[in-house]
Design an enzyme around this catalytic site. Sequence first.
Site, PDB file in Angstrom:
ATOM      1  CE  LYS A 273      57.672  62.546  26.528  1.00  0.00           C
ATOM      2  NZ  LYS A 273      57.260  61.126  26.620  1.00  0.00           N
TER       3      LYS A 273
ATOM      4  CG  ASP B  22      57.445  60.873  32.240  1.00  0.00           C
ATOM      5  OD1 ASP B  22      57.207  61.442  33.331  1.00  0.00           O
ATOM      6  OD2 ASP B  22      58.161  59.855  32.153  1.00  0.00           O
TER       7      ASP B  22
END
Length: 266
Positions: free
Chosen positions: A162, A180
């Site tokens: 991420k 997220d």
Amino acid sequence: MEKPKSPKSAKLSLASSPAAKKPARAQAGPARKPAARRPRIPYSKDEIREIFRRFSIQRPEPKGELEHVNPFTLVVAVALSAQATDAGVNKATRALFAVADTPEKMLALGEDRVRDMIKTIGLYRNKAKNVIALSQKLVDDFSGEVPRTEAELVTLPGVGRKTANVVMSMAFGVPTLAVDTHVFRIGNRLRIAPGKTPDEVEEAFLRIIPEDYLFHAHHWLILHGRYCCKARKPECERCVIADICKSKEKTTDAPAPLVELPAQIV
């Protein structure tokens, strides 16, 4: 009178039968698992394009809310943001980045000083160690420069997929999609990109997002989840895609007016 067959002859007779010539099921090799089916989404291609078109009108130039001055400080900020709010990270890093905006300066500052400056952030002890470790890695392996590929970025301590995607997008202009908590929720709540893991949601979004909207999609989805489609109670009356949304939690079918909002909301 026919004599009964001996056990030995009975075994021979059985072995010569057609059924005995078929290989046993266990000998056929391990059974293959059926390929997982992609869940069908209740949206047409036109509806998906309209969703992102409206996002683009609402926020023409969306930006991330983590404050940074260069790719290095962005890597640090994103790594620090795990299980913390952007506002909380910004509050701690303003002073930190004022004195340490390069890996070399961060190493000179030292772990103890970094820890003291970020102690308002959750898990600050471990994060301070990672900041120093990733700074050392950048100096040792990348001449102090932040690498541009995911494969290289994820070798940095405290940097996962991420974080790598955020850095590639915000620092180097690569159209990626970092999943997220907000993007994960949107994908599943709207049933537009369902998945049990962030990787599954990322893959699902990348299959459906129109290419010409991909670059900003990450920020549109994050900001939509943070300020409108909130975790506890989605504010459907303010949603610009309410009439298209197929969420079972939706409370209205009326879309909000397409008013341009600030690109960055603090």
